[in-house]
Design a protein around this motif. Structure first.
Motif, PDB file in Angstrom:
ATOM      1  N   ALA A 416       0.548  -1.578   0.267  1.00 38.20           N
ATOM      2  CA  ALA A 416       0.097   0.317  -0.050  1.00 38.20           C
ATOM      3  C   ALA A 416       1.295   1.110  -0.012  1.00 38.20           C
ATOM      4  O   ALA A 416       0.588   2.394  -0.489  1.00 38.20           O
ATOM      5  N   LEU A 417       2.031   1.382   0.422  1.00 41.35           N
ATOM      6  CA  LEU A 417       3.072   2.358   0.535  1.00 41.35           C
ATOM      7  C   LEU A 417       3.613   2.590  -0.400  1.00 41.35           C
ATOM      8  O   LEU A 417       3.723   4.118  -1.354  1.00 41.35           O
ATOM      9  N   TYR A 418       3.652   1.483  -1.465  1.00 42.26           N
ATOM     10  CA  TYR A 418       4.001   1.542  -3.300  1.00 42.26           C
ATOM     11  C   TYR A 418       3.250   2.253  -3.907  1.00 42.26           C
ATOM     12  O   TYR A 418       3.453   3.394  -4.496  1.00 42.26           O
ATOM     13  N   VAL A 419       1.611   1.826  -3.421  1.00 39.86           N
ATOM     14  CA  VAL A 419       0.735   2.552  -4.247  1.00 39.86           C
ATOM     15  C   VAL A 419       0.564   3.815  -3.799  1.00 39.86           C
ATOM     16  O   VAL A 419       0.328   4.572  -4.903  1.00 39.86           O
ATOM     17  N   ARG A 420       0.864   4.064  -2.519  1.00 44.36           N
ATOM     18  CA  ARG A 420       0.919   5.942  -2.256  1.00 44.36           C
ATOM     19  C   ARG A 420       1.418   6.449  -2.773  1.00 44.36           C
ATOM     20  O   ARG A 420       1.882   7.677  -3.385  1.00 44.36           O
TER      21      ARG A 420
END
Length: 430
Positions: A416-420
Protein backbone atom coordinates in the motif's frame (compact mmCIF):
# COMPACT_ATOMS: atom_id res chain seq x y z
CA UNK A 1 -22.94 14.62 -14.22
CA UNK A 2 -25.20 11.55 -13.92
CA UNK A 3 -25.21 9.56 -10.69
CA UNK A 4 -23.32 6.29 -10.46
CA UNK A 5 -26.53 4.24 -10.42
CA UNK A 6 -27.88 6.08 -13.45
CA UNK A 7 -24.64 5.41 -15.35
CA UNK A 8 -24.70 1.71 -14.48
CA UNK A 9 -28.34 1.39 -15.52
CA UNK A 10 -27.75 3.30 -18.76
CA UNK A 11 -24.82 1.03 -19.68
CA UNK A 12 -26.84 -2.14 -19.10
CA UNK A 13 -29.50 -0.79 -21.49
CA UNK A 14 -26.95 0.39 -24.04
CA UNK A 15 -26.64 -1.50 -27.30
CA UNK A 16 -22.96 -0.52 -27.36
CA UNK A 17 -22.06 -2.07 -24.00
CA UNK A 18 -24.64 -4.74 -23.14
CA UNK A 19 -23.58 -7.27 -25.85
CA UNK A 20 -19.95 -7.13 -24.66
CA UNK A 21 -21.11 -7.52 -21.05
CA UNK A 22 -23.13 -10.66 -21.76
CA UNK A 23 -20.49 -12.08 -24.09
CA UNK A 24 -17.88 -11.74 -21.33
CA UNK A 25 -20.24 -13.15 -18.69
CA UNK A 26 -21.05 -16.24 -20.77
CA UNK A 27 -17.41 -16.77 -21.72
CA UNK A 28 -16.21 -16.61 -18.10
CA UNK A 29 -19.04 -18.93 -17.07
CA UNK A 30 -18.05 -21.32 -19.85
CA UNK A 31 -14.35 -21.41 -18.88
CA UNK A 32 -15.02 -22.11 -15.21
CA UNK A 33 -17.78 -24.59 -15.95
CA UNK A 34 -15.39 -26.74 -17.97
CA UNK A 35 -12.50 -26.34 -15.50
CA UNK A 36 -14.56 -27.44 -12.49
CA UNK A 37 -16.36 -30.13 -14.48
CA UNK A 38 -12.94 -31.61 -15.27
CA UNK A 39 -11.90 -31.38 -11.60
CA UNK A 40 -15.08 -33.10 -10.40
CA UNK A 41 -14.71 -35.76 -13.09
CA UNK A 42 -11.20 -36.50 -11.83
CA UNK A 43 -12.26 -36.56 -8.18
CA UNK A 44 -15.55 -38.41 -8.28
CA UNK A 45 -16.09 -40.24 -11.55
CA UNK A 46 -12.72 -41.44 -12.78
CA UNK A 47 -11.19 -42.08 -9.38
CA UNK A 48 -7.76 -41.15 -10.67
CA UNK A 49 -4.76 -41.52 -8.38
CA UNK A 50 -2.82 -38.31 -7.87
CA UNK A 51 -6.00 -36.24 -8.33
CA UNK A 52 -4.39 -33.14 -6.82
CA UNK A 53 -1.60 -33.13 -9.39
CA UNK A 54 -4.06 -33.69 -12.24
CA UNK A 55 -6.24 -30.77 -11.10
CA UNK A 56 -3.18 -28.53 -10.73
CA UNK A 57 -2.16 -29.55 -14.24
CA UNK A 58 -5.58 -28.41 -15.47
CA UNK A 59 -5.03 -24.95 -13.95
CA UNK A 60 -1.60 -24.73 -15.59
CA UNK A 61 -2.96 -25.82 -18.98
CA UNK A 62 -5.61 -23.09 -18.85
CA UNK A 63 -3.33 -20.28 -17.62
CA UNK A 64 -0.26 -21.04 -19.78
CA UNK A 65 -1.67 -19.54 -23.03
CA UNK A 66 -2.11 -16.16 -21.28
CA UNK A 67 1.64 -15.93 -20.76
CA UNK A 68 2.39 -16.93 -24.34
CA UNK A 69 -0.43 -15.56 -26.50
CA UNK A 70 -1.67 -12.35 -24.85
CA UNK A 71 0.77 -10.29 -26.90
CA UNK A 72 -0.49 -11.87 -30.11
CA UNK A 73 -4.07 -11.15 -29.06
CA UNK A 74 -3.22 -7.52 -28.40
CA UNK A 75 -1.56 -7.12 -31.81
CA UNK A 76 -4.50 -8.66 -33.66
CA UNK A 77 -7.00 -6.54 -31.71
CA UNK A 78 -5.12 -3.32 -32.54
CA UNK A 79 -4.72 -4.28 -36.19
CA UNK A 80 -8.30 -5.46 -36.81
CA UNK A 81 -11.91 -4.55 -36.10
CA UNK A 82 -12.20 -5.74 -32.49
CA UNK A 83 -15.85 -6.78 -32.86
CA UNK A 84 -15.02 -8.94 -35.86
CA UNK A 85 -12.14 -10.55 -33.94
CA UNK A 86 -14.50 -11.24 -31.00
CA UNK A 87 -16.97 -12.99 -33.30
CA UNK A 88 -14.20 -15.17 -34.74
CA UNK A 89 -13.05 -16.19 -31.26
CA UNK A 90 -16.56 -16.97 -30.03
CA UNK A 91 -17.19 -19.00 -33.18
CA UNK A 92 -14.06 -21.01 -32.44
CA UNK A 93 -15.33 -21.49 -28.89
CA UNK A 94 -18.28 -23.49 -30.22
CA UNK A 95 -15.87 -25.99 -31.77
CA UNK A 96 -13.85 -26.20 -28.55
CA UNK A 97 -17.00 -26.80 -26.52
CA UNK A 98 -17.95 -29.59 -28.92
CA UNK A 99 -14.55 -31.14 -28.17
CA UNK A 100 -15.24 -30.79 -24.43
CA UNK A 101 -18.61 -32.49 -24.92
CA UNK A 102 -16.91 -35.39 -26.72
CA UNK A 103 -14.36 -35.65 -23.91
CA UNK A 104 -17.13 -35.77 -21.33
CA UNK A 105 -19.03 -38.43 -23.26
CA UNK A 106 -15.86 -40.55 -23.55
CA UNK A 107 -14.73 -39.71 -19.98
CA UNK A 108 -11.36 -38.98 -21.60
CA UNK A 109 -8.91 -36.80 -19.69
CA UNK A 110 -6.65 -36.15 -22.72
CA UNK A 111 -9.60 -34.87 -24.78
CA UNK A 112 -10.86 -32.71 -21.90
CA UNK A 113 -7.37 -31.32 -21.34
CA UNK A 114 -7.17 -30.46 -25.05
CA UNK A 115 -10.52 -28.66 -24.82
CA UNK A 116 -9.36 -26.79 -21.72
CA UNK A 117 -6.20 -25.70 -23.52
CA UNK A 118 -8.35 -24.47 -26.40
CA UNK A 119 -10.45 -22.41 -24.01
CA UNK A 120 -7.24 -21.02 -22.49
CA UNK A 121 -6.06 -19.96 -25.95
CA UNK A 122 -9.37 -18.21 -26.68
CA UNK A 123 -9.33 -16.53 -23.26
CA UNK A 124 -5.77 -15.31 -23.79
CA UNK A 125 -6.66 -13.80 -27.18
CA UNK A 126 -9.98 -12.35 -25.97
CA UNK A 127 -8.55 -10.74 -22.81
CA UNK A 128 -6.81 -7.75 -24.44
CA UNK A 129 -9.75 -7.20 -26.78
CA UNK A 130 -12.48 -7.02 -24.13
CA UNK A 131 -10.70 -4.31 -22.13
CA UNK A 132 -9.24 -2.38 -25.05
CA UNK A 133 -12.62 -2.05 -26.76
CA UNK A 134 -14.30 -0.44 -23.74
CA UNK A 135 -12.90 3.08 -24.35
CA UNK A 136 -14.11 2.82 -27.95
CA UNK A 137 -17.67 1.91 -26.92
CA UNK A 138 -18.22 4.50 -24.19
CA UNK A 139 -17.30 7.97 -23.02
CA UNK A 140 -14.41 8.54 -20.61
CA UNK A 141 -16.79 9.32 -17.75
CA UNK A 142 -18.37 5.86 -18.20
CA UNK A 143 -15.11 3.89 -18.04
CA UNK A 144 -15.10 3.20 -14.30
CA UNK A 145 -18.74 2.08 -14.43
CA UNK A 146 -18.06 -0.12 -17.48
CA UNK A 147 -15.06 -1.76 -15.82
CA UNK A 148 -17.03 -2.23 -12.61
CA UNK A 149 -19.78 -4.08 -14.47
CA UNK A 150 -17.28 -6.25 -16.38
CA UNK A 151 -15.44 -7.18 -13.16
CA UNK A 152 -18.68 -7.89 -11.29
CA UNK A 153 -19.97 -10.01 -14.17
CA UNK A 154 -16.68 -11.90 -14.43
CA UNK A 155 -16.60 -12.92 -10.77
CA UNK A 156 -20.31 -13.76 -10.74
CA UNK A 157 -19.76 -15.95 -13.81
CA UNK A 158 -16.74 -17.60 -12.16
CA UNK A 159 -18.82 -18.47 -9.11
CA UNK A 160 -21.79 -19.75 -11.12
CA UNK A 161 -19.50 -21.65 -13.48
CA UNK A 162 -17.72 -23.36 -10.58
CA UNK A 163 -21.04 -24.34 -9.01
CA UNK A 164 -22.50 -25.60 -12.29
CA UNK A 165 -19.32 -27.52 -13.08
CA UNK A 166 -19.40 -29.14 -9.66
CA UNK A 167 -23.03 -30.11 -10.00
CA UNK A 168 -22.47 -31.55 -13.48
CA UNK A 169 -20.92 -34.70 -12.02
CA UNK A 170 -24.34 -35.68 -10.64
CA UNK A 171 -26.15 -35.16 -13.96
CA UNK A 172 -26.24 -37.29 -17.05
CA UNK A 173 -23.48 -36.65 -19.61
CA UNK A 174 -26.09 -35.90 -22.27
CA UNK A 175 -27.63 -33.00 -20.32
CA UNK A 176 -24.20 -31.57 -19.52
CA UNK A 177 -23.16 -31.82 -23.16
CA UNK A 178 -26.30 -29.91 -24.15
CA UNK A 179 -25.51 -27.21 -21.62
CA UNK A 180 -21.93 -26.91 -22.90
CA UNK A 181 -23.12 -26.29 -26.44
CA UNK A 182 -25.91 -23.92 -25.37
CA UNK A 183 -23.47 -21.69 -23.47
CA UNK A 184 -21.03 -21.53 -26.38
CA UNK A 185 -23.81 -20.72 -28.85
CA UNK A 186 -25.21 -18.00 -26.58
CA UNK A 187 -21.76 -16.39 -26.25
CA UNK A 188 -21.38 -16.39 -30.04
CA UNK A 189 -24.83 -14.88 -30.58
CA UNK A 190 -24.12 -12.02 -28.15
CA UNK A 191 -20.82 -11.32 -29.93
CA UNK A 192 -22.77 -10.64 -33.15
CA UNK A 193 -24.24 -7.52 -31.52
CA UNK A 194 -20.94 -5.97 -30.38
CA UNK A 195 -20.58 -2.74 -32.43
CA UNK A 196 -17.82 -2.65 -35.01
CA UNK A 197 -14.79 -0.48 -34.29
CA UNK A 198 -12.19 1.23 -36.44
CA UNK A 199 -8.76 -0.36 -36.68
CA UNK A 200 -6.58 1.29 -34.03
CA UNK A 201 -3.37 0.53 -35.95
CA UNK A 202 -4.34 -0.38 -39.52
CA UNK A 203 -0.75 -0.69 -40.73
CA UNK A 204 0.35 -2.96 -37.92
CA UNK A 205 1.97 -6.24 -38.95
CA UNK A 206 1.47 -9.07 -36.50
CA UNK A 207 4.79 -10.41 -35.16
CA UNK A 208 5.22 -14.13 -35.81
CA UNK A 209 7.70 -14.58 -32.94
CA UNK A 210 5.26 -14.49 -30.04
CA UNK A 211 8.02 -14.49 -27.41
CA UNK A 212 9.78 -11.50 -28.94
CA UNK A 213 6.41 -9.78 -29.33
CA UNK A 214 5.51 -10.30 -25.68
CA UNK A 215 8.91 -9.08 -24.49
CA UNK A 216 8.58 -6.02 -26.70
CA UNK A 217 5.16 -5.17 -25.29
CA UNK A 218 6.41 -5.46 -21.70
CA UNK A 219 9.29 -3.13 -22.63
CA UNK A 220 6.83 -0.66 -24.20
CA UNK A 221 4.71 -0.72 -21.04
CA UNK A 222 7.77 -0.03 -18.88
CA UNK A 223 8.59 3.09 -20.89
CA UNK A 224 5.59 4.83 -19.37
CA UNK A 225 6.25 5.05 -15.62
CA UNK A 226 2.63 5.94 -14.89
CA UNK A 227 1.15 2.98 -16.76
CA UNK A 228 3.84 0.66 -15.40
CA UNK A 229 3.15 1.50 -11.74
CA UNK A 230 -0.58 1.03 -12.25
CA UNK A 231 0.05 -2.30 -13.98
CA UNK A 232 2.20 -3.49 -11.08
CA UNK A 233 -0.62 -2.54 -8.71
CA UNK A 234 -3.23 -4.42 -10.78
CA UNK A 235 -0.97 -7.47 -10.95
CA UNK A 236 -0.52 -7.43 -7.17
CA UNK A 237 -4.31 -7.57 -6.82
CA UNK A 238 -4.53 -10.66 -9.05
CA UNK A 239 -1.68 -12.35 -7.18
CA UNK A 240 -3.29 -11.66 -3.81
CA UNK A 241 -6.62 -12.97 -5.09
CA UNK A 242 -5.11 -16.17 -6.48
CA UNK A 243 -3.15 -16.93 -3.31
CA UNK A 244 -6.05 -16.02 -1.01
CA UNK A 245 -8.38 -18.30 -2.98
CA UNK A 246 -5.92 -21.16 -2.55
CA UNK A 247 -5.40 -20.57 1.19
CA UNK A 248 -8.95 -19.82 2.34
CA UNK A 249 -10.62 -23.18 1.50
CA UNK A 250 -7.85 -25.01 3.36
CA UNK A 251 -8.19 -22.70 6.38
CA UNK A 252 -11.96 -23.15 6.42
CA UNK A 253 -11.73 -26.94 6.14
CA UNK A 254 -8.85 -27.44 8.59
CA UNK A 255 -9.88 -24.97 11.28
CA UNK A 256 -13.69 -25.04 11.18
CA UNK A 257 -14.48 -28.36 9.51
CA UNK A 258 -16.58 -26.61 6.88
CA UNK A 259 -18.34 -28.97 4.47
CA UNK A 260 -18.94 -28.49 0.75
CA UNK A 261 -21.85 -26.12 1.41
CA UNK A 262 -19.62 -23.95 3.61
CA UNK A 263 -16.84 -23.89 1.02
CA UNK A 264 -19.34 -22.90 -1.66
CA UNK A 265 -20.72 -20.15 0.58
CA UNK A 266 -17.22 -18.75 1.17
CA UNK A 267 -16.59 -18.75 -2.59
CA UNK A 268 -19.92 -16.96 -3.04
CA UNK A 269 -18.92 -14.33 -0.47
CA UNK A 270 -15.66 -13.75 -2.33
CA UNK A 271 -17.49 -13.24 -5.63
CA UNK A 272 -20.13 -11.08 -3.94
CA UNK A 273 -17.45 -8.94 -2.32
CA UNK A 274 -15.60 -8.34 -5.58
CA UNK A 275 -18.85 -7.41 -7.29
CA UNK A 276 -19.94 -5.12 -4.44
CA UNK A 277 -16.54 -3.42 -4.29
CA UNK A 278 -16.45 -2.96 -8.06
CA UNK A 279 -19.92 -1.42 -8.16
CA UNK A 280 -19.12 0.73 -5.13
CA UNK A 281 -16.07 2.07 -6.99
CA UNK A 282 -18.35 3.15 -9.83
CA UNK A 283 -20.83 4.80 -7.47
CA UNK A 284 -18.09 6.69 -5.64
CA UNK A 285 -16.39 7.81 -8.86
CA UNK A 286 -19.53 9.34 -10.44
CA UNK A 287 -17.88 9.33 -13.86
CA UNK A 288 -14.41 10.35 -12.66
CA UNK A 289 -11.26 8.21 -12.56
CA UNK A 290 -10.03 8.64 -8.98
CA UNK A 291 -6.95 6.81 -7.72
CA UNK A 292 -6.56 8.53 -4.34
CA UNK A 293 -8.47 5.73 -2.60
CA UNK A 294 -6.26 2.94 -4.00
CA UNK A 295 -3.72 2.95 -1.10
CA UNK A 296 -6.53 2.70 1.46
CA UNK A 297 -8.15 -0.16 -0.46
CA UNK A 298 -4.78 -1.98 -0.55
CA UNK A 299 -4.42 -1.35 3.18
CA UNK A 300 -7.88 -2.84 3.72
CA UNK A 301 -6.95 -5.95 1.73
CA UNK A 302 -3.86 -6.42 3.87
CA UNK A 303 -5.64 -5.93 7.20
CA UNK A 304 -8.41 -8.39 6.33
CA UNK A 305 -5.81 -10.99 5.32
CA UNK A 306 -3.96 -10.48 8.59
CA UNK A 307 -7.16 -10.83 10.60
CA UNK A 308 -8.12 -13.99 8.71
CA UNK A 309 -4.80 -15.55 9.70
CA UNK A 310 -4.79 -14.26 13.30
CA UNK A 311 -8.38 -15.37 13.95
CA UNK A 312 -7.73 -18.94 12.80
CA UNK A 313 -4.07 -19.54 13.71
CA UNK A 314 -4.84 -20.44 17.34
CA UNK A 315 -7.91 -22.54 16.59
CA UNK A 316 -7.43 -26.29 17.09
CA UNK A 317 -7.70 -28.55 14.08
CA UNK A 318 -11.33 -29.43 13.35
CA UNK A 319 -12.28 -33.00 14.16
CA UNK A 320 -15.87 -32.99 12.86
CA UNK A 321 -17.52 -31.71 9.73
CA UNK A 322 -19.45 -28.46 10.09
CA UNK A 323 -22.58 -27.59 8.13
CA UNK A 324 -23.63 -24.19 6.87
CA UNK A 325 -25.88 -23.21 9.79
CA UNK A 326 -23.38 -24.34 12.41
CA UNK A 327 -20.56 -22.48 10.66
CA UNK A 328 -22.42 -19.16 10.55
CA UNK A 329 -23.66 -19.63 14.10
CA UNK A 330 -20.07 -19.72 15.40
CA UNK A 331 -17.93 -16.67 16.17
CA UNK A 332 -15.04 -18.14 14.18
CA UNK A 333 -17.23 -18.75 11.14
CA UNK A 334 -18.68 -15.25 11.17
CA UNK A 335 -15.23 -13.71 11.51
CA UNK A 336 -13.88 -15.74 8.59
CA UNK A 337 -16.88 -14.73 6.49
CA UNK A 338 -16.44 -11.03 7.35
CA UNK A 339 -12.73 -11.20 6.51
CA UNK A 340 -13.37 -12.86 3.14
CA UNK A 341 -16.12 -10.39 2.26
CA UNK A 342 -14.01 -7.43 3.39
CA UNK A 343 -10.93 -8.62 1.49
CA UNK A 344 -12.91 -9.07 -1.71
CA UNK A 345 -14.76 -5.75 -1.40
CA UNK A 346 -11.50 -3.89 -0.84
CA UNK A 347 -10.09 -5.68 -3.88
CA UNK A 348 -12.95 -4.50 -6.08
CA UNK A 349 -12.51 -0.92 -4.85
CA UNK A 350 -8.80 -1.22 -5.58
CA UNK A 351 -8.65 -2.73 -9.06
CA UNK A 352 -11.54 -1.07 -10.95
CA UNK A 353 -10.26 2.55 -10.92
CA UNK A 354 -6.71 1.37 -11.65
CA UNK A 355 -7.70 -0.58 -14.75
CA UNK A 356 -9.92 2.27 -15.95
CA UNK A 357 -6.95 4.62 -15.60
CA UNK A 358 -4.74 2.28 -17.65
CA UNK A 359 -7.36 2.13 -20.41
CA UNK A 360 -7.93 5.88 -20.41
CA UNK A 361 -4.25 6.86 -20.65
CA UNK A 362 -3.02 4.12 -23.00
CA UNK A 363 -2.45 5.49 -26.53
CA UNK A 364 -5.43 4.33 -28.68
CA UNK A 365 -3.17 2.75 -31.32
CA UNK A 366 -1.41 0.72 -28.61
CA UNK A 367 -4.27 0.13 -26.20
CA UNK A 368 -4.96 -3.57 -26.88
CA UNK A 369 -1.25 -4.40 -26.92
CA UNK A 370 -0.63 -2.60 -23.63
CA UNK A 371 -3.62 -4.37 -22.07
CA UNK A 372 -2.06 -7.62 -23.32
CA UNK A 373 1.19 -6.68 -21.59
CA UNK A 374 -0.73 -6.06 -18.37
CA UNK A 375 -2.37 -9.49 -18.70
CA UNK A 376 1.04 -11.13 -19.09
CA UNK A 377 2.25 -9.25 -16.02
CA UNK A 378 -0.85 -10.39 -14.10
CA UNK A 379 -0.21 -14.03 -14.99
CA UNK A 380 3.46 -13.73 -14.07
CA UNK A 381 2.57 -12.39 -10.63
CA UNK A 382 -0.04 -15.12 -10.15
CA UNK A 383 2.40 -17.90 -11.09
CA UNK A 384 5.13 -16.43 -8.88
CA UNK A 385 2.77 -15.95 -5.94
CA UNK A 386 1.28 -19.43 -6.16
CA UNK A 387 4.73 -21.03 -6.60
CA UNK A 388 6.14 -19.15 -3.59
CA UNK A 389 3.14 -20.19 -1.52
CA UNK A 390 3.58 -23.83 -2.51
CA UNK A 391 7.26 -23.69 -1.50
CA UNK A 392 6.40 -22.15 1.88
CA UNK A 393 3.72 -24.83 2.40
CA UNK A 394 6.11 -27.66 1.53
CA UNK A 395 7.41 -30.09 4.13
CA UNK A 396 10.82 -28.42 3.99
CA UNK A 397 9.42 -25.14 5.39
CA UNK A 398 5.96 -26.10 6.59
CA UNK A 399 4.26 -22.76 7.16
CA UNK A 400 0.57 -23.16 7.95
CA UNK A 401 -2.15 -21.52 5.87
CA UNK A 402 -3.12 -19.01 8.62
CA UNK A 403 0.53 -17.93 8.94
CA UNK A 404 0.77 -17.56 5.17
CA UNK A 405 -2.39 -15.41 5.22
CA UNK A 406 -0.77 -13.15 7.83
CA UNK A 407 2.43 -12.95 5.77
CA UNK A 408 0.51 -12.06 2.60
CA UNK A 409 -1.41 -9.43 4.55
CA UNK A 410 1.77 -7.84 5.91
CA UNK A 411 3.25 -7.71 2.40
CA UNK A 412 0.03 -6.13 1.08
CA UNK A 413 0.08 -3.48 3.82
CA UNK A 414 3.66 -2.69 2.78
CA UNK A 415 2.58 -2.66 -0.87
CA UNK A 416 0.00 0.00 0.00
CA UNK A 417 2.96 2.33 0.60
CA UNK A 418 4.18 1.64 -2.95
CA UNK A 419 0.71 2.48 -4.26
CA UNK A 420 0.68 5.69 -2.22
CA UNK A 421 4.08 6.78 -3.54
CA UNK A 422 3.95 5.63 -7.15
CA UNK A 423 0.25 5.52 -8.12
CA UNK A 424 -1.88 7.85 -6.00
CA UNK A 425 0.28 11.01 -6.45
CA UNK A 426 -0.59 10.99 -10.17
CA UNK A 427 -4.41 11.20 -10.33
CA UNK A 428 -6.04 11.09 -13.74
CA UNK A 429 -7.46 14.45 -14.80
CA UNK A 430 -10.98 14.50 -16.19
Amino acid sequence: MPSGLATLAALMRSRRFAPLFWCQFLSAFNDNFVRNMLAMLILFRLGETGAGALITLAVGIFVAPTLILSGLGGEIADAQDKARFARALKGAEIAVQALAAIGLWMASLPVLYAALFGLGVISALFGPLKYAILPELMARDQLVAGNALVEAATFAAILLGLIAGGLSVARSPASTMLQLMAIALAAFLTSLFIPSTARAAPGLLVTHNIFASTAGLIAELRRDAKLWSRSIAVSWFWMVGAVALSLTPVIVRAKTGGDIAVETAISALFALGIGAGSLAAALIARGRIILSGAPFAALGMGLFLIDLGVSTAQLPAATTETGLLTFFASAAGVRVAVDVLGLASAGGLFVVPLFAAIQADAPPAWRARLVAAVNVLNSTFIVAGVAATAILQSAAIGLSEPVLSILLGVLTVAFALYVRRCVAPAPVKT
